[in-house]
Design an enzyme around this catalytic site. Structure first.
Site, short mmCIF file in Angstrom:
data_model
loop_
_atom_site.label_atom_id
_atom_site.label_comp_id
_atom_site.label_asym_id
_atom_site.label_seq_id
_atom_site.Cartn_x
_atom_site.Cartn_y
_atom_site.Cartn_z
N MET A 99 4.41 68.93 51.75
CA MET A 99 4.76 67.65 52.35
C MET A 99 6.08 67.16 51.76
O MET A 99 6.17 66.91 50.56
CB MET A 99 3.64 66.64 52.08
CG MET A 99 2.26 67.11 52.51
SD MET A 99 0.92 66.19 51.71
CE MET A 99 1.19 64.57 52.40
N GLY A 187 7.05 63.48 47.87
CA GLY A 187 6.81 64.90 48.13
C GLY A 187 5.64 65.49 47.39
O GLY A 187 5.39 65.15 46.25
N SER A 188 4.89 66.39 48.02
CA SER A 188 3.67 66.89 47.42
C SER A 188 3.14 68.09 48.20
O SER A 188 3.83 68.65 49.05
CB SER A 188 2.61 65.78 47.38
OG SER A 188 2.55 65.13 48.64
N ARG A 189 1.87 68.45 47.94
CA ARG A 189 1.30 69.64 48.55
C ARG A 189 -0.22 69.48 48.66
O ARG A 189 -0.85 68.82 47.83
CB ARG A 189 1.65 70.85 47.70
CG ARG A 189 0.91 72.14 48.02
CD ARG A 189 1.47 73.26 47.17
NE ARG A 189 0.59 74.41 47.10
CZ ARG A 189 0.93 75.59 46.60
NH1 ARG A 189 2.14 75.76 46.12
NH2 ARG A 189 0.06 76.58 46.57
#
EC number: 4.1.1.65
Length: 219
Positions: A99, A187-189
């Site tokens: 993301m 931002g990430s996952r």
């Protein structure tokens, strides 16, 4: 389009800070007019970037007991058979979605069922696409069990910028498919672990929409 509750304080205090910065530049310095206008323009752009990050679009969720929906907007960066060492302790099909800061960061349950496992882990802040981010970064692991006993694990993972993982479910809670279960700021996952016989419907590089894209089909 609505704004997510996680952004209300940030947007409020950002507005106060930005107005203060502009006041200092415009009224307390002798900067030329073009400098004042440039500062104003930059502040407006940055504020709208923050604003769009916390958008929370409304849409109809098409529920299907055999489908695994994407838990987040983003880009598919991993599809592989991987050892899941925290809960299943066996091989599973892993799908990872990265993301970026411009994606909607609402996290949605891929399936309907009951939360069987939920655990938060403090950790590092490696970049979200780093191979070790799944096991070493700050993260939350959630497992939902369908009425037929099939379990799906999904894991929120903080990145180098994202350091605010939010989750709204606990063990024993019932969740609907596509319902919001959490949020990651910036931002990430998100990793999803599926049974090995699941039929994968996406490819590396595909863009996903949380609660709409069908990641996989279960037997």
């Amino acid at each position: 389009m609505t704004l997510h509750k996680e952004g209300r304080k940030i947007l409020f205090f950002s507005l106060i800070i930005f107005v203060g910065i502009y006041f200092l530049v415009d009224y307390l310095t002798d900067a030329p007019e073009w400098v004042n206008n440039s500062v104003l323009g930059i502040l407006v752009v940055v504020y709208f970037l923050i604003l769009q990050f916390f958008r929370n679009p409304s849409f109809k969720i098409v529920k299907n007991d055999k489908h695994v929906l994407a838990p987040a907007d983003g880009k598919v960066v991993v599809i592989e058979d991987a050892e899941e060492t925290e809960y299943f302790k066996e091989k599973r099909k892993q799908i990872s979605i990265f993301m970026s800061p411009v994606n909607v960061h609402v996290n949605r349950s891929p399936i309907a069922g009951v939360v069987k496992f939920c655990k938060y882990h403090a950790g590092k802040y490696l970049v979200a696409w780093h191979p070790k981010s799944s096991t070493e970064n700050e993260r939350t692991t959630i497992v939902v069990e369908k009425p037929d006993g099939v379990q799906v694990l999904f894991r929120q993972i903080a990145g180098a910028v994202a350091r605010r993982i939010k989750w709204y479910v606990n063990e024993g809670d019932a969740v609907d498919q596509g319902a919001e279960f959490g949020f990651i700021k910036f931002g990430s996952r998100v990793d999803v672990f599926l049974p090995l016989d699941a039929k994968i419907n996406v490819n590396i590089g595909d863009k996903t929409k949380g609660g709409r894209t069908i990641l996989a089909e279960l037997s």
